[in-house]
Write a protein that holds these residues in place. Structure first.
Motif, PDB file in Angstrom:
ATOM      1  N   GLY A  11       4.754  -6.369   0.653  1.00 38.47           N
ATOM      2  CA  GLY A  11       3.628  -6.928   1.401  1.00 38.47           C
ATOM      3  C   GLY A  11       3.326  -8.319   0.910  1.00 38.47           C
ATOM      4  O   GLY A  11       4.201  -9.182   0.885  1.00 38.47           O
ATOM      5  N   SER A  48      -8.992   0.385  -1.375  1.00 38.02           N
ATOM      6  CA  SER A  48      -8.746   1.812  -1.184  1.00 38.02           C
ATOM      7  C   SER A  48      -8.573   2.517  -2.526  1.00 38.02           C
ATOM      8  O   SER A  48      -9.142   3.587  -2.760  1.00 38.02           O
ATOM      9  N   ASP A  56       0.829  -1.207   0.000  1.00 34.23           N
ATOM     10  CA  ASP A  56       0.000   0.000   0.000  1.00 34.23           C
ATOM     11  C   ASP A  56       0.865   1.259   0.000  1.00 34.23           C
ATOM     12  O   ASP A  56       1.902   1.313   0.662  1.00 34.23           O
ATOM     13  N   ARG A  99       4.837  -1.594   8.790  1.00 33.27           N
ATOM     14  CA  ARG A  99       3.632  -2.360   9.127  1.00 33.27           C
ATOM     15  C   ARG A  99       3.160  -3.152   7.910  1.00 33.27           C
ATOM     16  O   ARG A  99       3.594  -2.927   6.777  1.00 33.27           O
ATOM     17  N   TYR A 100       2.237  -4.066   8.169  1.00 34.85           N
ATOM     18  CA  TYR A 100       1.692  -4.921   7.106  1.00 34.85           C
ATOM     19  C   TYR A 100       0.190  -4.695   6.973  1.00 34.85           C
ATOM     20  O   TYR A 100      -0.502  -4.454   7.970  1.00 34.85           O
ATOM     21  N   ALA A 101      -0.303  -4.759   5.756  1.00 36.18           N
ATOM     22  CA  ALA A 101      -1.745  -4.739   5.511  1.00 36.18           C
ATOM     23  C   ALA A 101      -2.036  -5.694   4.356  1.00 36.18           C
ATOM     24  O   ALA A 101      -1.253  -5.775   3.404  1.00 36.18           O
ATOM     25  N   ILE A 127       1.804   2.742   3.399  1.00 37.36           N
ATOM     26  CA  ILE A 127       2.876   1.996   4.061  1.00 37.36           C
ATOM     27  C   ILE A 127       4.226   2.378   3.463  1.00 37.36           C
ATOM     28  O   ILE A 127       5.224   2.551   4.180  1.00 37.36           O
ATOM     29  N   GLU A 131      -6.923  -4.733   1.001  1.00 38.37           N
ATOM     30  CA  GLU A 131      -7.223  -3.406   1.541  1.00 38.37           C
ATOM     31  C   GLU A 131      -6.713  -2.307   0.599  1.00 38.37           C
ATOM     32  O   GLU A 131      -7.386  -1.291   0.399  1.00 38.37           O
ATOM     33  N   SER A 132      -5.531  -2.502   0.040  1.00 34.18           N
ATOM     34  CA  SER A 132      -4.965  -1.512  -0.880  1.00 34.18           C
ATOM     35  C   SER A 132      -5.770  -1.439  -2.174  1.00 34.18           C
ATOM     36  O   SER A 132      -6.012  -0.355  -2.707  1.00 34.18           O
TER      37      SER A 132
END
Length: 338
Positions: free
Chosen positions: A240, A326, A215, A316-318, A218, A322-323
């Protein structure tokens, strides 16, 4: 030992500030107490920074113009060098070299001449190397992108070699290598092109390789962390989820509600199909992503490990979904998907 302590109000210069990563970085920097300046050409479109223009300084210049850089860096403490040309093909080789290699050298030379305390160089995963399907690689991987003859990757690799030389000369510089970046604000449809084309049914097939997805927020956060905590001369992969293009297309279909992309396309068949499609009058029915240079890269596995950035920079991780969501919602809300 290099002193990395700075005043509370640092003077910061950002190159590539109108790009996807650069603009997100500037927006985050503008929320701090630091004095943030951006280096842009007089013709640059500043619309991606419209919400923070009252909080940043604009300096006109060009990374290919050494004199403008020497002027721009006077009194600057930190430089984020995110300017670069991303082009997957062989028609702009001279321009790729001039911007990604010579431009980077110009930045490094000007930073040393001006006494800049630290530079973060935003590179690319293509400067790291190609992985295997189930073997993500890390920062120690020897560069092997020359196996598929991609000039963009070669110039990003050479840009990193220029950084290594500058570090030997005493410049405090850190390298970051963002993966395939999605998220809100991708105004020029960089990675976001694949979302638009799956949504509009212009991508009926998928390549057999895979990519590391991250993302944009991030990425921007981790670039800032690299400035504060990164070790001099080190590189940090910012990635990621490692997903095949089949998995990525499925995620996009799920998020957007578009039909699934069902047909795998090996590279050797892609060349035949491309020659047939080039004879059609209506070429807009197929994604602009379908060119042989990009498809050749997409047939490889660009899988990476980001343990080092997580451990040393607090990255951080997502989940990649989610990306994608978004980015899709940002495009949809602005009616940019037509």
């Amino acid at each position: 030992m290099i002193d990395k302590t700075y005043t509370v109000n640092k003077k910061i210069l950002v190159t590539g500030a109108t790009g996807f990563i650069g603009s997100r970085l500037v927006i985050k920097l503008a929320s701090t107490a630091d004095d943030v300046a951006i280096l842009v050409r007089k013709s640059s479109d500043l619309s991606s920074l419209s919400g923070v223009l009252d909080r940043i300084r604009i300096i006109h210049g060009d990374i290919t113009d050494k004199a403008s850089l020497l002027t721009a860096m006077q009194g600057i403490d930190q430089v984020y060098h995110s300017a670069g040309l991303t082009y997957m093909g062989d028609r702009k080789n001279d321009l790729l070299y001039r911007i990604n290699v010579d431009g980077t050298r110009n930045i490094l030379d000007a930073a040393m001449a001006a006494g800049v305390k630290r530079v973060v160089h935003v590179s690319s995963i293509t400067a790291v190397g190609i992985a295997g399907k189930n073997r993500p690689v890390d920062e120690t991987t020897p560069w092997n992108f020359d196996a598929i003859s991609l000039e963009y990757a070669r110039t990003k690799h050479l840009g990193e070699l220029a950084v290594a030389e500058a570090v030997k000369k005493g410049l405090d510089c850190v390298i970051v290598n963002p993966a395939f970046v999605f998220g809100a604000g991708d105004i020029n449809f960089n990675a976001g092109r694949i979302i638009k084309d799956v949504y509009n049914r212009r991508l009926p097939f998928y390549p057999l390789g895979g990519i590391c997805v991250v993302d944009v927020d991030i990425v921007a956060e981790t670039i800032m962390a690299a400035m504060e905590k990164g070790r001099t001369g080190e590189r940090y992969i910012i990635g990621g989820d490692n997903v095949t293009y089949h998995q990525l297309a499925d995620t996009i279909s799920r998020v957007t509600g578009a039909p699934r992309v069902r047909f795998p396309l090996p590279f050797f068949l892609a060349k035949v199909l491309k020659s047939l499609l080039d004879r059609k009058k209506d070429r807009n029915s197929i994604s602009k992503l379908f060119n042989m240079s990009m498809f050749r890269v997409a047939s490889e596995f660009l899988f990476y490990r980001s343990d080092k950035a997580a451990r040393e920079l607090g990255m951080r991780y997502a989940p990649h979904e989610e990306s994608i969501r978004s980015a899709f919602e940002w495009y949809r809300d602005r009616k940019m998907l037509g």
